[in-house]
Design a protein around this motif. Structure first.
Motif, short mmCIF file in Angstrom:
data_model
loop_
_atom_site.label_atom_id
_atom_site.label_comp_id
_atom_site.label_asym_id
_atom_site.label_seq_id
_atom_site.Cartn_x
_atom_site.Cartn_y
_atom_site.Cartn_z
N GLN A 72 2.56 -1.77 -12.60
CA GLN A 72 1.24 -1.22 -12.25
C GLN A 72 0.41 -2.25 -11.50
O GLN A 72 -0.26 -1.92 -10.51
CB GLN A 72 0.51 -0.78 -13.51
CG GLN A 72 1.10 0.46 -14.19
CD GLN A 72 0.37 0.80 -15.48
OE1 GLN A 72 -0.56 0.11 -15.89
NE2 GLN A 72 0.81 1.88 -16.13
N GLU A 74 1.54 -4.74 -9.73
CA GLU A 74 2.13 -4.93 -8.40
C GLU A 74 1.63 -3.85 -7.43
O GLU A 74 1.27 -4.15 -6.29
CB GLU A 74 3.66 -4.89 -8.49
CG GLU A 74 4.26 -6.14 -9.10
CD GLU A 74 5.75 -6.00 -9.35
OE1 GLU A 74 6.41 -7.04 -9.51
OE2 GLU A 74 6.25 -4.86 -9.40
N ALA A 75 1.59 -2.61 -7.91
CA ALA A 75 1.12 -1.51 -7.05
C ALA A 75 -0.34 -1.72 -6.66
O ALA A 75 -0.73 -1.49 -5.51
CB ALA A 75 1.29 -0.17 -7.78
N LYS A 76 -1.15 -2.18 -7.61
CA LYS A 76 -2.57 -2.42 -7.31
C LYS A 76 -2.75 -3.56 -6.32
O LYS A 76 -3.59 -3.49 -5.42
CB LYS A 76 -3.32 -2.73 -8.61
CG LYS A 76 -3.45 -1.55 -9.56
CD LYS A 76 -4.07 -1.94 -10.89
CE LYS A 76 -4.18 -0.77 -11.84
NZ LYS A 76 -4.74 -1.15 -13.16
N TRP A 77 -1.95 -4.61 -6.47
CA TRP A 77 -2.05 -5.74 -5.55
C TRP A 77 -1.57 -5.36 -4.14
O TRP A 77 -2.14 -5.80 -3.14
CB TRP A 77 -1.28 -6.95 -6.08
CG TRP A 77 -2.14 -7.82 -6.94
CD1 TRP A 77 -2.24 -7.81 -8.30
CD2 TRP A 77 -3.06 -8.82 -6.49
NE1 TRP A 77 -3.16 -8.73 -8.73
CE2 TRP A 77 -3.68 -9.37 -7.63
CE3 TRP A 77 -3.42 -9.30 -5.23
CZ2 TRP A 77 -4.64 -10.39 -7.56
CZ3 TRP A 77 -4.37 -10.32 -5.15
CH2 TRP A 77 -4.96 -10.85 -6.30
N LEU A 78 -0.53 -4.55 -4.08
CA LEU A 78 -0.05 -4.10 -2.76
C LEU A 78 -1.14 -3.29 -2.05
O LEU A 78 -1.34 -3.42 -0.85
CB LEU A 78 1.22 -3.26 -2.92
CG LEU A 78 2.50 -4.06 -3.23
CD1 LEU A 78 3.62 -3.12 -3.61
CD2 LEU A 78 2.89 -4.92 -2.04
N GLU A 79 -1.82 -2.46 -2.82
CA GLU A 79 -2.92 -1.67 -2.25
C GLU A 79 -4.03 -2.59 -1.75
O GLU A 79 -4.57 -2.39 -0.64
CB GLU A 79 -3.47 -0.72 -3.32
CG GLU A 79 -4.63 0.14 -2.82
CD GLU A 79 -5.32 0.92 -3.94
OE1 GLU A 79 -6.33 1.58 -3.65
OE2 GLU A 79 -4.85 0.84 -5.09
N MET A 80 -4.38 -3.62 -2.52
CA MET A 80 -5.44 -4.54 -2.11
C MET A 80 -5.04 -5.32 -0.85
O MET A 80 -5.84 -5.48 0.07
CB MET A 80 -5.75 -5.53 -3.24
CG MET A 80 -6.46 -4.90 -4.41
SD MET A 80 -7.28 -6.12 -5.50
CE MET A 80 -5.94 -7.20 -5.94
N ASN A 82 -3.07 -4.50 1.46
CA ASN A 82 -3.02 -3.64 2.65
C ASN A 82 -4.40 -3.36 3.23
O ASN A 82 -4.52 -2.95 4.38
CB ASN A 82 -2.33 -2.32 2.31
CG ASN A 82 -0.82 -2.47 2.23
OD1 ASN A 82 -0.23 -3.28 2.94
ND2 ASN A 82 -0.19 -1.71 1.35
N SER A 83 -5.46 -3.55 2.42
CA SER A 83 -6.84 -3.35 2.91
C SER A 83 -7.69 -4.53 2.43
O SER A 83 -8.74 -4.34 1.80
CB SER A 83 -7.40 -2.02 2.38
OG SER A 83 -6.58 -0.94 2.70
N TRP A 84 -7.23 -5.73 2.72
CA TRP A 84 -7.82 -6.93 2.13
C TRP A 84 -9.29 -7.09 2.47
O TRP A 84 -10.11 -7.44 1.61
CB TRP A 84 -7.03 -8.15 2.56
CG TRP A 84 -7.42 -9.41 1.88
CD1 TRP A 84 -8.04 -10.51 2.41
CD2 TRP A 84 -7.24 -9.74 0.49
NE1 TRP A 84 -8.25 -11.48 1.47
CE2 TRP A 84 -7.77 -11.03 0.28
CE3 TRP A 84 -6.69 -9.06 -0.60
CZ2 TRP A 84 -7.74 -11.66 -0.97
CZ3 TRP A 84 -6.67 -9.68 -1.83
CH2 TRP A 84 -7.20 -10.96 -2.01
N TRP A 87 -11.51 -4.72 0.37
CA TRP A 87 -11.59 -5.10 -1.04
C TRP A 87 -12.46 -6.34 -1.22
O TRP A 87 -13.25 -6.41 -2.16
CB TRP A 87 -10.18 -5.35 -1.60
CG TRP A 87 -9.48 -4.09 -1.99
CD1 TRP A 87 -8.74 -3.28 -1.19
CD2 TRP A 87 -9.49 -3.47 -3.27
NE1 TRP A 87 -8.28 -2.19 -1.89
CE2 TRP A 87 -8.72 -2.29 -3.18
CE3 TRP A 87 -10.06 -3.80 -4.50
CZ2 TRP A 87 -8.51 -1.43 -4.26
CZ3 TRP A 87 -9.86 -2.95 -5.59
CH2 TRP A 87 -9.10 -1.79 -5.47
#
Length: 471
Positions: A72, A74-80, A82-84, A87
């Motif tokens: 979970q 990892e998924a949140k960090w990947l999302e961040m 991708n739109s650094w 965030w």
């Protein structure tokens, strides 16, 4: 007989073995990998890569994160990532909170690259590291760096072999920094910092993160005279009065100067002091929130070790106190305990800057102006991004391994596939790469075509298989 040599104020001991060829570039020719204690086949390697020593023996202090929670995160960090920019500008507190919980190991290297602004720095200076890497370097610094390499985490599988790829990359990064900042050169404490970075990312990325740490997070720390670290020692001592009166009084009574016990802590960012799981958690927070994290760690250690009358009774002099601070009680370094104490300790950037100005005035009154004019300190990732706003292009994630499509080459892409969106093409550095969309490729399909997949080798120092860890 061993001789000593000064490098930016820190003592180094002579070692005549060379890791470079005549051009100043890394070479393992003629070197015995066993000289630095290469890893025997029967040795057990822990999850951090250590085969022994204090870091491995402290492995039981690490906390295990359930695999479901890790996925979970990892998924949140990947999302961040991708739109650094979004965030960091709108949800920075959430980024900070996730750094405090610990960055997932699989994404730690990439996260550190973004947090420090090194990703942007690298994009703005394309080819710069390669240019520095190809230069021979100043013989004075090359010689000192070579003699220092074998001391960096000799029980880690990456640095165990004399002349192995870990030591080669460490030499490249440190040499490149001396060329990047010739007026500063090399300081011994930079080596463990660079080594920690190389455990998580390729040499070029490690170089740019090291640049950001030296220039933004800890400016002046590694300059001749070590004035910046002395100032921060006085700041730590002043803040200790607020955190633990007993500890402050004890250090004052025995005239124990901060520079004697906190230099290695701060200059190496606790990488040579704490158990490895705690080192990584401290670094996650440090690279997000800035130097206040190092101050908090130092204050927590001093409070826990010297914070009560019972504890200070056992050390009745300067020597006994120094010995006590060299052997910190493991329970105070335990990952869960330490991180919680760091988060709860009420020391802010404002507190540090206020005390910094007070100590600067005192310094000028007693010693005159500073000899080293350092740039202002940046307190963490948000301050760096605010001072140097990146473009969206500079934050774009670029894979270092490009996989050629086994189903379509540059010359046989079917027009109907391209029209229907089944094929994606990208053009970068003059090279067109074709990628099938998920509609065509099913990863679980054991198609014979996949057997012919070709991978272009990365130009980075690590192999493609190792490099994939950082994507």
């Amino acid at each position: 007989m061993a001789t000593t040599e000064q490098g930016n104020g820190l003592e180094l001991h002579d070692n005549t073995e060379k890791l470079t060829d005549s051009n100043g570039k890394g070479s393992s020719n003629g070197l015995d990998p066993g000289v630095n204690g290469s890893i025997p086949e029967e040795s057990q390697v822990d999850k951090y890569g250590f085969t022994g020593g204090a870091q491995q023996s402290a492995g039981q202090l690490a906390e295990e994160v359930p695999i479901g929670v890790l996925r979970q995160r990892e998924a949140k960090w990947l999302e961040m990532l991708n739109s650094w920019d979004k965030w960091m500008s709108k949800k920075h507190n959430k980024v900070k909170e996730r750094c405090q919980k610990g960055i997932p190991p699989s994404l730690r290297g990439r996260a550190w690259l973004y947090l420090t602004g090194a990703k942007v720095k690298r994009e703005q200076n394309k080819g710069r590291f390669e240019e520095l890497d190809n230069q021979p370097g100043d013989p004075k610094w090359v010689d000192v760096i070579e003699r220092d390499l074998h001391r960096q985490f000799p029980f880690h599988e990456m640095f165990a072999a004399r002349g192995g790829h870990g030591q080669q990359d460490l030499f490249r990064v440190l040499k490149a920094y001396t060329l990047h900042r010739p007026e500063e050169g090399y300081c011994q404490a930079q080596a463990p910092v660079a080594a920690v970075l190389l455990m998580h990312m390729p040499a070029e990325d490690a170089f740019w993160v090291l640049v950001q740490i030296c220039e933004k997070y800890l400016p002046g720390y590694y300059s001749t005279g070590l004035e910046a670290i002395q100032l921060d020692g006085e700041i730590l001592y002043a803040l200790l009065r607020r955190v633990s009166v007993v500890a402050h009084r004890h250090l004052k009574k025995h005239k124990l100067e901060p520079i004697l016990y906190m230099t290695e802590w701060f200059m190496c960012a606790f990488s040579r002091t704490l158990p490895w799981s705690s080192v990584l958690r401290v670094w996650d927070m440090f690279l997000c929130e800035g130097v206040k994290i190092l101050f908090r760690v130092g204050l927590v250690v001093l409070k826990c070790m010297l914070g009560t009358q019972e504890k200070v009774k056992s050390c009745q002099g300067l020597y006994e106190t120094m010995e006590l601070l060299k052997k910190i009680n493991p329970q105070y370094m335990r990952e869960g305990f330490l991180v919680q104490e760091i988060i709860e300790l009420p020391v802010s950037e404002k507190d540090i800057e206020k005390e910094h100005q007070a100590q600067l005035r005192r310094w000028k009154e007693n010693r005159g102006d500073l000899n080293c004019k350092s740039p202002p300190r940046m307190h963490g990732a948000k301050a760096i991004m605010t001072a140097e706003p990146p473009s969206r292009q500079e934050l774009r994630q670029r894979p270092t391994i490009i996989v050629e499509s086994p189903l379509a080459s540059k010359t046989d892409v079917m027009p109907e596939d391209k029209e229907k969106g089944r094929i994606k093409t990208t053009k970068e550095n003059g090279q067109t790469t074709v990628f099938p969309t998920e509609e065509i490729v099913n990863p679980s399909d054991p198609s014979p075509a996949l057997e012919h997949t070709t991978i272009q080798g990365s130009k980075e120092s690590l192999s493609s298989a190792e490099q994939d860890t950082y994507l």
